[in-house]
Design an enzyme around this catalytic site. Structure first.
Site, PDB file in Angstrom:
ATOM      1  N   CYS A   1      63.410  76.755 164.154  1.00 43.40           N
ATOM      2  CA  CYS A   1      62.144  76.440 163.998  1.00 43.40           C
ATOM      3  C   CYS A   1      61.958  75.792 162.601  1.00 43.40           C
ATOM      4  O   CYS A   1      62.096  74.552 162.323  1.00 43.40           O
ATOM      5  CB  CYS A   1      61.243  77.740 163.975  1.00 43.40           C
ATOM      6  SG  CYS A   1      59.655  77.300 164.386  1.00 43.40           S
TER       7      CYS A   1
ATOM      8  N   HIS B   1      63.116  80.217 169.557  1.00 38.84           N
ATOM      9  CA  HIS B   1      63.507  80.984 168.924  1.00 38.84           C
ATOM     10  C   HIS B   1      64.622  81.813 169.805  1.00 38.84           C
ATOM     11  O   HIS B   1      64.291  82.622 170.395  1.00 38.84           O
ATOM     12  CB  HIS B   1      62.394  82.211 168.488  1.00 38.84           C
ATOM     13  CG  HIS B   1      61.648  81.763 167.287  1.00 38.84           C
ATOM     14  ND1 HIS B   1      61.970  81.956 165.913  1.00 38.84           N
ATOM     15  CD2 HIS B   1      60.624  80.869 167.434  1.00 38.84           C
ATOM     16  CE1 HIS B   1      61.114  81.456 165.309  1.00 38.84           C
ATOM     17  NE2 HIS B   1      60.215  80.617 165.923  1.00 38.84           N
TER      18      HIS B   1
ATOM     19  N   GLU C   1      66.717  84.277 169.060  1.00 43.33           N
ATOM     20  CA  GLU C   1      66.744  85.647 168.675  1.00 43.33           C
ATOM     21  C   GLU C   1      65.789  86.654 169.369  1.00 43.33           C
ATOM     22  O   GLU C   1      65.992  87.852 169.616  1.00 43.33           O
ATOM     23  CB  GLU C   1      66.615  85.921 166.999  1.00 43.33           C
ATOM     24  CG  GLU C   1      65.227  85.670 166.498  1.00 43.33           C
ATOM     25  CD  GLU C   1      64.938  84.052 166.284  1.00 43.33           C
ATOM     26  OE1 GLU C   1      65.311  83.199 166.765  1.00 43.33           O
ATOM     27  OE2 GLU C   1      63.931  83.925 165.515  1.00 43.33           O
TER      28      GLU C   1
ATOM     29  N   SER D   1      70.077 115.006 153.408  1.00 42.84           N
ATOM     30  CA  SER D   1      68.858 115.491 153.966  1.00 42.84           C
ATOM     31  C   SER D   1      68.808 115.975 155.386  1.00 42.84           C
ATOM     32  O   SER D   1      67.887 116.519 155.798  1.00 42.84           O
ATOM     33  CB  SER D   1      68.033 114.095 153.735  1.00 42.84           C
ATOM     34  OG  SER D   1      68.388 113.190 154.954  1.00 42.84           O
TER      35      SER D   1
ATOM     36  N   GLY E   1      69.318 114.396 157.703  1.00 43.72           N
ATOM     37  CA  GLY E   1      68.922 112.997 158.433  1.00 43.72           C
ATOM     38  C   GLY E   1      70.174 112.227 158.852  1.00 43.72           C
ATOM     39  O   GLY E   1      71.298 112.640 158.290  1.00 43.72           O
TER      40      GLY E   1
ATOM     41  N   ASP F   1      71.045 109.041 158.081  1.00 43.99           N
ATOM     42  CA  ASP F   1      71.869 107.940 157.146  1.00 43.99           C
ATOM     43  C   ASP F   1      72.697 108.730 156.270  1.00 43.99           C
ATOM     44  O   ASP F   1      73.713 108.476 155.923  1.00 43.99           O
ATOM     45  CB  ASP F   1      70.750 107.352 156.467  1.00 43.99           C
ATOM     46  CG  ASP F   1      69.791 106.764 157.430  1.00 43.99           C
ATOM     47  OD1 ASP F   1      70.120 106.588 158.480  1.00 43.99           O
ATOM     48  OD2 ASP F   1      68.518 106.397 156.952  1.00 43.99           O
ATOM     49  N   SER F   2      71.953 109.923 155.696  1.00 41.05           N
ATOM     50  CA  SER F   2      72.813 110.528 154.655  1.00 41.05           C
ATOM     51  C   SER F   2      73.960 111.409 155.275  1.00 41.05           C
ATOM     52  O   SER F   2      75.024 111.602 154.482  1.00 41.05           O
ATOM     53  CB  SER F   2      71.907 111.534 153.726  1.00 41.05           C
ATOM     54  OG  SER F   2      71.240 112.399 154.564  1.00 41.05           O
ATOM     55  N   SER F   3      73.722 111.853 156.546  1.00 39.18           N
ATOM     56  CA  SER F   3      74.910 112.401 157.036  1.00 39.18           C
ATOM     57  C   SER F   3      75.940 111.608 157.270  1.00 39.18           C
ATOM     58  O   SER F   3      77.278 111.876 157.101  1.00 39.18           O
ATOM     59  CB  SER F   3      74.609 113.189 158.485  1.00 39.18           C
ATOM     60  OG  SER F   3      73.372 113.843 158.285  1.00 39.18           O
TER      61      SER F   3
HETATM   62  N1  LIG Z   1      65.777 117.141 151.028  1.00 41.17           N
HETATM   63  C1  LIG Z   1      66.629 116.072 150.592  1.00 41.17           C
HETATM   64  N2  LIG Z   1      67.721 116.527 149.816  1.00 41.17           N
HETATM   65  C2  LIG Z   1      68.621 115.881 149.548  1.00 41.17           C
HETATM   66  N3  LIG Z   1      68.707 114.463 149.583  1.00 41.17           N
HETATM   67  C3  LIG Z   1      67.578 113.840 150.291  1.00 41.17           C
HETATM   68  C4  LIG Z   1      66.531 114.735 150.811  1.00 41.17           C
HETATM   69  N4  LIG Z   1      65.555 113.911 151.287  1.00 41.17           N
HETATM   70  C5  LIG Z   1      66.010 112.701 151.233  1.00 41.17           C
HETATM   71  N5  LIG Z   1      67.224 112.675 150.392  1.00 41.17           N
HETATM   72  C6  LIG Z   1      67.933 111.443 150.066  1.00 41.17           C
HETATM   73  O1  LIG Z   1      67.113 110.455 150.180  1.00 41.17           O
HETATM   74  C7  LIG Z   1      67.672 109.276 151.096  1.00 41.17           C
HETATM   75  C8  LIG Z   1      66.760 108.508 151.948  1.00 41.17           C
HETATM   76  O2  LIG Z   1      66.252 109.496 152.970  1.00 41.17           O
HETATM   77  P1  LIG Z   1      66.018 108.651 154.253  1.00 41.17           P
HETATM   78  O3  LIG Z   1      64.958 109.752 155.124  1.00 41.17           O
HETATM   79  O4  LIG Z   1      65.830 107.539 154.240  1.00 41.17           O
HETATM   80  O5  LIG Z   1      67.390 108.783 155.006  1.00 41.17           O
HETATM   81  P2  LIG Z   1      68.085 110.031 155.721  1.00 41.17           P
HETATM   82  O6  LIG Z   1      67.238 111.378 155.788  1.00 41.17           O
HETATM   83  O7  LIG Z   1      69.509 110.302 155.300  1.00 41.17           O
HETATM   84  O8  LIG Z   1      68.100 109.641 157.281  1.00 41.17           O
HETATM   85  P3  LIG Z   1      66.706 109.348 158.355  1.00 41.17           P
HETATM   86  O9  LIG Z   1      66.366 108.082 158.066  1.00 41.17           O
HETATM   87  O10 LIG Z   1      67.393 109.442 159.602  1.00 41.17           O
HETATM   88  O11 LIG Z   1      65.894 110.593 157.853  1.00 41.17           O
HETATM   89  C9  LIG Z   1      68.659 110.163 151.863  1.00 41.17           C
HETATM   90  O12 LIG Z   1      69.814 109.326 152.458  1.00 41.17           O
HETATM   91  C10 LIG Z   1      69.019 111.221 150.929  1.00 41.17           C
HETATM   92  O13 LIG Z   1      70.223 110.646 150.221  1.00 41.17           O
HETATM   93  N1  LIG Z   2      58.154  79.987 163.479  1.00 40.90           N
HETATM   94  C1  LIG Z   2      58.327  78.861 162.623  1.00 40.90           C
HETATM   95  O1  LIG Z   2      59.154  78.857 161.833  1.00 40.90           O
HETATM   96  C2  LIG Z   2      57.026  78.128 162.240  1.00 40.90           C
HETATM   97  C3  LIG Z   2      57.377  76.973 161.309  1.00 40.90           C
HETATM   98  C4  LIG Z   2      55.918  76.341 160.830  1.00 40.90           C
HETATM   99  N2  LIG Z   2      55.264  77.256 160.215  1.00 40.90           N
HETATM  100  C5  LIG Z   2      55.168  75.887 162.336  1.00 40.90           C
HETATM  101  O2  LIG Z   2      54.164  76.514 162.702  1.00 40.90           O
HETATM  102  O3  LIG Z   2      55.557  74.985 163.183  1.00 40.90           O
HETATM  103 MG   LIG Z   3      65.303 111.446 156.080  1.00 42.00          MG
END
Ligand SMILES: Nc1ncnc2c1ncn2[C@@H]1O[C@H](COP(=O)(O)OP(=O)(O)OP(=O)(O)O)[C@@H](O)[C@H]1O
Ligand SMILES: NC(=O)CC[C@H](N)C(=O)O
Ligand SMILES: [Mg+2]
Ligand SMILES: O=c1[nH]c(=O)c2[nH+]cn([C@@H]3O[C@H](COP(=O)(O)O)[C@@H](O)[C@H]3O)c2[nH]1
Length: 509
Positions: free
Chosen positions: A79, A167, A169, A221, A223, A225-227
């Site tokens: 595009c 596009h 994608e 946490s 969660g 990501d941290s796990s």
């Molecule tokens: N209660 C907590 N204790 C310790 N660290 C934490 C706590 N909450 C968040 N964090 C830290 O902050 C980071 C960002 O939190 P985030 O919620 O984005 O990720 P997550 O908890 O690992 O995963 P999810 O997005 O699945 O909740 C975590 O990866 C962790 O390192």
């Molecule tokens: N999706 C785009 O990249 C748009 C490009 C440009 N702004 C257009 O309107 O044509």
């Molecule tokens: Mg989290």
């Protein structure tokens, strides 16, 4: 060295989607702003130029050094990217009479062109543009057209530079994935060897080398990501990893005990810290969402700092930061307008002498889950809904008190348990209850009540960047509403959030 595709971002809302499609083909890629990208070394196998909200005809349209890459590597302009190359190389881009937004069909395809290998006649593509490539330079060849867009795709003759107006994608471009595969595999020569297992192997080796005998403190946490970050680090440095799980008083009901217990079974060295009072003190009287987030971020850092001192000789702070956390905080025109401060991006304060290690900062959420699965992590942990670091504080609108947290924890637990027992928890990307500081009149047992409202939020999403509200069954919503109103003191009304992201966000603050 990991081979990669570079995606130069001109600000399109679909740039991340391009990256996702490339990754789905088991090819590693990175997104960088068009005016700020790393050195183009031999690991870069090809370059994709994204779309943009700008028109190439605008004075302040993003410009970049195309000549520098042209003919050194395969290039695919999408595009705006295609318009840019055409406009500045002997062609002309004009405003089209109507904005073309939606499906179209390629009624001409040069079947001999490698970009269109295995793409059928009349293939449906998805368009989103207001400008059109009116003419192309002499050395450009049209390789696909629709009935209204003559230059739907071109190649710069004798080079591996391509431009496409549609596009690929977006899933509405039915053969978009095939087209990308043609470009990435046949034209760029990518080897499609980027898999969870290869990621684990290279990441553990890189962590070993980077960390040596250093000690790392990691915030865990509960969660996803941290796990996953913790298990990767544990494989790399074993007992030198010290995990800390902070009870900030903003967790879900019983979460602290449950999470600590499940981690102990995984052999991780984990310590729980009860910091409830510190967080509640810092939040007292604050009702502005950004001030609340900042206060929580600050206390987290203080608690981690204390914990790091206790372990002694710690050099690194581990974090579960993932790729969208980072992308959301950079933009093509300087630092983006802050929508929400994610507390884990943006570096540590000066007083903290720790370096940061973030093993997942190139992965999307679903990739983190795949890596976690390959590492053998409990599916119950990997399947957990994302839960924000600031926790229930950003699901209680306005000021936070321990009483409001207790009410919200009860309502949220009823909500989540019902999603589980109804069998829809895993189909929902993320769900949670929100405490609204709004009082409304009700009647219970002939008595007038004047109490707060709980809002239920549930969304479907692929990576949290965009989201649609879930069409939960009415009978399930009715059951949850009944249970909350009958059991949670202080709540007499339950509502359901039917907003999508954008324009709403998933969290309310
Ligand atoms: N209660 C907590 N204790 C310790 N660290 C934490 C706590 N909450 C968040 N964090 C830290 O902050 C980071 C960002 O939190 P985030 O919620 O984005 O990720 P997550 O908890 O690992 O995963 P999810 O997005 O699945 O909740 C975590 O990866 C962790 O390192
Ligand atoms: N999706 C785009 O990249 C748009 C490009 C440009 N702004 C257009 O309107 O044509
Ligand atoms: Mg989290
Ligand atoms: O670790 C986090 N720290 C934060 O400050 C934060 N804010 C939002 N989120 C989570 O990010 C995703 C997108 O949320 P929004 O649509 O509300 O911006 C959703 O999954 C949110 O739960 C956070 N996670």
């Amino acid at each position: 060295m990991q081979e990669k595709i570079l995606i130069l971002d001109f600000g399109s809302q679909f740039t991340q989607l391009i990256a996702r499609r490339v990754r789905e083909l088991n090819i590693y890629c990175e997104i960088h702003p068009f005016n700020h990208y790393p050195e183009i070394d031999s690991t870069v196998k090809g370059i994709i130029l994204s779309g943009s909200p700008y028109s190439v005809r605008q004075e302040d349209a993003p410009r970049f050094d195309f000549e520098k890459f042209h003919t050194t590597r395969p290039i695919l302009g999408v595009c705006y990217g295609a318009q840019y190359v055409a406009h500045f190389h002997g062609g002309e881009v004009l405003a089209s009479s109507t904005r073309e937004y939606g499906r179209a069909n390629l009624d001409f395809i040069n079947r001999a062109n490698p970009l269109f290998k295995n793409i059928p006649e009349n293939s449906q593509v998805w368009m989103s543009h207001g400008d059109t490539i009116a003419s192309i330079g002499d050395n450009f060849e049209i390789i696909a057209s629709t009935d209204s867009v003559k230059v739907a795709a071109y190649q710069v003759t004798g080079t591996q530079t391509y431009g496409i107006q549609f596009h690929p994608e977006v899933t509405h471009s039915i053969d978009g994935k095939q087209l990308l595969e043609n470009f990435l595999v046949d034209i760029c020569g990518c080897s499609q060897d980027w898999t969870p297992d290869s990621f684990i192997e290279t990441t553990i080796a890189a962590l070993k080398e980077k960390l040596g005998d250093d000690k790392v403190v990691l915030g865990l946490s509960g969660g996803v990501d941290s796990s996953v970050a913790a298990v990767l680090l544990h494989h790399a440095i074993g007992a030198n990893l010290h995990c800390i799980f902070v009870d900030n008083g903003l967790l879900r009901k019983d979460e602290y005990e449950q999470v600590l217990d499940s981690y102990k079974h995984m052999g991780l060295n984990i310590k729980g810290i009860d910091a409830k009072a510190r967080f509640y003190d810092a939040l007292a009287g604050l009702s502005d969402p950004e001030k609340k987030r900042k206060a929580i971020g600050r206390v987290f850092i203080e608690v981690f700092d204390d914990a790091a001192h206790e372990v002694q000789d710690v050099k690194w702070l581990g974090q579960g930061t993932i790729y969208p956390d980072i992308i959301e905080s950079v933009s093509v025109k300087g630092p983006s307008a802050t929508i929400k401060s994610h507390h884990n991006v943006g570096g540590l304060p000066d007083f903290m002498k720790l370096k940061v290690v973030e093993p997942l900062n190139t992965l999307f959420k679903d990739e983190v889950r795949r890596v976690g699965k390959a590492l053998g992590i409990d599916p119950n942990i990997l399947g957990r809904h994302p839960f924000p670091g600031p926790g229930l504080a950003i699901r209680i609108l306005g000021d936070v008190t321990p009483q409001k947290v207790a009410i919200l924890q009860e309502a949220d637990a009823i909500y989540i348990n019902n999603l589980r027992s109804y069998g829809v928890y895993d189909k929902v990307w993320q769900a949670g209850a929100i405490f609204l500081p709004v009082q409304s009149v009700g009647v219970m047992g002939d008595e007038r009540t004047y109490e707060n409202v709980i809002c239920l939020r549930a969304v479907e999403s692929l990576d949290g960047m965009t989201a649609d509200w879930c069409h939960l069954p009415y009978d399930l919503l009715a059951k949850i509403s009944n249970e909350i109103i009958n059991n949670v003191k202080g709540i007499n009304r339950v509502v359901y959030d039917i907003s999508s992201k954008p324009p709403a966000t998933i969290e309310w603050e």
